[in-house]
Design a protein around this motif. Structure first.
Motif, mmCIF file in Angstrom:
data_model
loop_
_atom_site.group_PDB
_atom_site.id
_atom_site.type_symbol
_atom_site.label_atom_id
_atom_site.label_comp_id
_atom_site.label_asym_id
_atom_site.label_seq_id
_atom_site.Cartn_x
_atom_site.Cartn_y
_atom_site.Cartn_z
ATOM 1 N N ALA A 31 0.837 -1.201 0.000
ATOM 2 C CA ALA A 31 0.000 0.000 0.000
ATOM 3 C C ALA A 31 0.872 1.252 0.000
ATOM 4 C CB ALA A 31 -0.938 -0.001 1.204
ATOM 5 N N ALA A 32 1.940 1.233 0.804
ATOM 6 C CA ALA A 32 2.871 2.372 0.830
ATOM 7 C C ALA A 32 3.550 2.537 -0.528
ATOM 8 C CB ALA A 32 3.900 2.174 1.938
ATOM 9 N N ASP A 33 3.943 1.422 -1.121
ATOM 10 C CA ASP A 33 4.574 1.444 -2.439
ATOM 11 C C ASP A 33 3.615 2.025 -3.481
ATOM 12 O OD1 ASP A 33 6.744 0.635 -4.328
ATOM 13 O OD2 ASP A 33 5.227 -0.791 -5.043
ATOM 14 N N GLY A 34 2.356 1.680 -3.367
ATOM 15 C CA GLY A 34 1.349 2.189 -4.289
ATOM 16 C C GLY A 34 1.160 3.691 -4.203
ATOM 17 N N LYS A 35 1.530 4.272 -3.069
ATOM 18 C CA LYS A 35 1.458 5.731 -2.893
ATOM 19 C C LYS A 35 2.835 6.375 -3.037
ATOM 20 C CE LYS A 35 -2.898 6.206 -2.374
ATOM 21 N NZ LYS A 35 -3.670 6.958 -3.354
ATOM 22 N N PHE A 55 7.713 -4.490 11.946
ATOM 23 C CA PHE A 55 7.693 -3.051 11.700
ATOM 24 C C PHE A 55 7.699 -2.852 10.199
ATOM 25 C CE2 PHE A 55 10.123 -1.331 15.671
ATOM 26 C CZ PHE A 55 8.975 -1.379 16.418
ATOM 27 N N VAL A 56 6.844 -1.984 9.734
ATOM 28 C CA VAL A 56 6.884 -1.507 8.358
ATOM 29 C C VAL A 56 7.263 -0.037 8.465
ATOM 30 C CG1 VAL A 56 5.586 -1.102 6.236
ATOM 31 C CG2 VAL A 56 5.069 -3.109 7.657
ATOM 32 N N ILE A 57 8.358 0.332 7.812
ATOM 33 C CA ILE A 57 8.862 1.704 7.892
ATOM 34 C C ILE A 57 8.946 2.248 6.475
ATOM 35 C CG2 ILE A 57 10.689 3.200 8.768
ATOM 36 C CD1 ILE A 57 11.603 0.751 10.496
ATOM 37 N N ALA A 58 8.403 3.457 6.278
ATOM 38 C CA ALA A 58 8.396 4.058 4.949
ATOM 39 C C ALA A 58 8.650 5.556 5.061
ATOM 40 C CB ALA A 58 7.055 3.811 4.259
ATOM 41 N N VAL A 90 -0.679 6.570 4.913
ATOM 42 C CA VAL A 90 -1.356 6.010 6.081
ATOM 43 C C VAL A 90 -2.791 5.620 5.729
ATOM 44 C CG1 VAL A 90 -2.246 6.587 8.392
ATOM 45 C CG2 VAL A 90 0.122 7.099 7.801
ATOM 46 N N ASP A 91 -3.491 6.469 4.991
ATOM 47 C CA ASP A 91 -4.864 6.148 4.580
ATOM 48 C C ASP A 91 -4.897 4.901 3.697
ATOM 49 O OD1 ASP A 91 -5.821 8.320 6.010
ATOM 50 O OD2 ASP A 91 -6.082 9.606 4.239
ATOM 51 N N ALA A 92 -3.954 4.796 2.763
ATOM 52 C CA ALA A 92 -3.901 3.622 1.871
ATOM 53 C C ALA A 92 -3.611 2.347 2.654
ATOM 54 C CB ALA A 92 -2.856 3.827 0.782
ATOM 55 N N VAL A 93 -2.677 2.412 3.600
ATOM 56 C CA VAL A 93 -2.360 1.249 4.431
ATOM 57 C C VAL A 93 -3.598 0.834 5.224
ATOM 58 C CG1 VAL A 93 -1.033 0.462 6.437
ATOM 59 C CG2 VAL A 93 0.122 1.690 4.580
ATOM 60 N N GLU A 94 -4.232 1.813 5.840
ATOM 61 C CA GLU A 94 -5.421 1.511 6.647
ATOM 62 C C GLU A 94 -6.529 0.885 5.782
ATOM 63 O OE1 GLU A 94 -7.808 3.609 10.329
ATOM 64 O OE2 GLU A 94 -6.551 4.858 9.042
ATOM 65 N N ASP A 95 -6.767 1.442 4.600
ATOM 66 C CA ASP A 95 -7.788 0.899 3.698
ATOM 67 C C ASP A 95 -7.451 -0.522 3.262
ATOM 68 O OD1 ASP A 95 -9.181 3.294 3.846
ATOM 69 O OD2 ASP A 95 -8.528 4.007 1.862
ATOM 70 N N ASP A 96 -6.198 -0.745 2.832
ATOM 71 C CA ASP A 96 -5.817 -2.071 2.339
ATOM 72 C C ASP A 96 -5.854 -3.129 3.440
ATOM 73 O OD1 ASP A 96 -5.547 -1.003 -0.166
ATOM 74 O OD2 ASP A 96 -3.449 -1.605 -0.434
ATOM 75 N N LEU A 97 -5.374 -2.795 4.633
ATOM 76 C CA LEU A 97 -5.397 -3.790 5.712
ATOM 77 C C LEU A 97 -6.830 -4.090 6.151
ATOM 78 C CD1 LEU A 97 -2.264 -2.991 7.888
ATOM 79 C CD2 LEU A 97 -2.616 -4.862 6.300
ATOM 80 N N ARG A 98 -7.697 -3.088 6.092
ATOM 81 C CA ARG A 98 -9.102 -3.330 6.442
ATOM 82 C C ARG A 98 -9.763 -4.215 5.388
ATOM 83 N NH1 ARG A 98 -10.611 1.538 6.881
ATOM 84 N NH2 ARG A 98 -11.302 1.787 4.728
ATOM 85 N N GLU A 99 -9.541 -3.915 4.112
ATOM 86 C CA GLU A 99 -10.208 -4.647 3.035
ATOM 87 C C GLU A 99 -9.593 -6.020 2.752
ATOM 88 O OE1 GLU A 99 -10.189 -1.994 -0.324
ATOM 89 O OE2 GLU A 99 -11.288 -0.453 0.785
ATOM 90 N N LYS A 100 -8.266 -6.104 2.758
ATOM 91 C CA LYS A 100 -7.594 -7.339 2.347
ATOM 92 C C LYS A 100 -7.234 -8.265 3.504
ATOM 93 C CE LYS A 100 -5.778 -5.014 -1.695
ATOM 94 N NZ LYS A 100 -4.620 -4.423 -2.341
ATOM 95 N N VAL A 154 5.395 5.867 9.191
ATOM 96 C CA VAL A 154 5.612 6.650 7.972
ATOM 97 C C VAL A 154 6.233 7.971 8.406
ATOM 98 C CG1 VAL A 154 4.583 7.675 5.913
ATOM 99 C CG2 VAL A 154 3.612 5.571 6.876
ATOM 100 N N PHE A 155 7.395 8.265 7.854
ATOM 101 C CA PHE A 155 8.157 9.457 8.219
ATOM 102 C C PHE A 155 8.458 10.320 7.010
ATOM 103 C CE2 PHE A 155 9.728 6.236 11.272
ATOM 104 C CZ PHE A 155 9.588 6.910 12.475
ATOM 105 N N GLN A 156 8.597 11.613 7.240
ATOM 106 C CA GLN A 156 9.253 12.466 6.271
ATOM 107 C C GLN A 156 10.759 12.247 6.463
ATOM 108 O OE1 GLN A 156 7.950 16.529 5.546
ATOM 109 N NE2 GLN A 156 6.124 16.083 6.778
#
Length: 151
Positions: A18-22, A42-45, A57-67, A95-97
C-alpha cells in the motif's frame, strides 16, 4: 505461533505494498518479534511531505481493512505531519518524512531484526531506496537476515 507469524507477515507485506502504491520510498519490513516481543513486524516508509504521509497512512489503513480484515488499535501522528504510526498489534506501520526518519533511525535501532526482501515479493512497482537504507538492506542480505515465507 507459525500461523500467527504468517498472518502478521502477510499484513506487513500488504501494508508495504500500500505504501509502495502511494510512492513511498525506503520501504522496509523488519521482523522484530524475537527482539521486542510486543509486535511481530515493523513496516517503515518515507514520504516526501505531510500530504503524502497522510495518503500513505490512509492507503495502508484501507488495504489492511479490506484485504486482511484488520483495523488499527491505535493511530498516532505528529502535529507537524512529519510522522505517523498505525498500530495493529502484530504489525506497526511507521511513515516518516526524511528528516524525521533520519532522526529516529528505527531501522538501525532494531538492526538485528531480519529484513524481508520486498524486491522478491510480488506486487511492488516503485521500490526506491536512499543510499543509507540501501546499505542496510544490502547488509541484511549479505548476513542472511532476509526472512523467507514461513512454512
Amino acid at each position: 505461533m507459525t500461523e500467527t507469524l504468517e498472518t502478521s507477515r502477510a499484513a506487513a507485506i500488504c501494508a508495504a505494498r500500500a505504501a509502495d502504491g502511494k510512492k513511498a520510498t525506503d520501504i522496509m519490513v523488519q521482523e522484530v518479534h524475537d527482539l521486542i516481543g510486543v509486535t511481530d513486524y515493523f513496516v517503515i516508509a518515507t514520504a516526501s511531505n505531510p500530504r503524502q504521509v497522510d495518503a500513505i497512512v490512509d492507503a495502508v489503513e484501507d488495504d489492511l481493512r479490506e484485504k486482511c480484515l484488520m483495523k488499527p488499535i491505535n493511530r498516532e501522528m505528529s502535529t507537524d505531519g512529519s510522522w505517523s504510526l498505525l498500530d495493529y498489534g502484530c504489525v506497526v506501520v511507521h511513515v516518516f518524512q526524511p528528516d524525521a526518519r533520519d532522526y529516529y533511525m528505527l531501522e538501525q535501532l532494531w538492526n538485528d531484526a531480519p529484513v524481508i526482501d520486498l524486491a522478491a515479493e510480488e506486487g511492488f512497482e516503485n521500490l526506491e531506496y536512499s543510499d543509507r537504507i540501501a546499505k542496510i538492506i544490502e547488509g541484511a542480505a549479505s548476513h542472511g537476515a532476509e526472512t523467507e515465507p514461513s512454512e
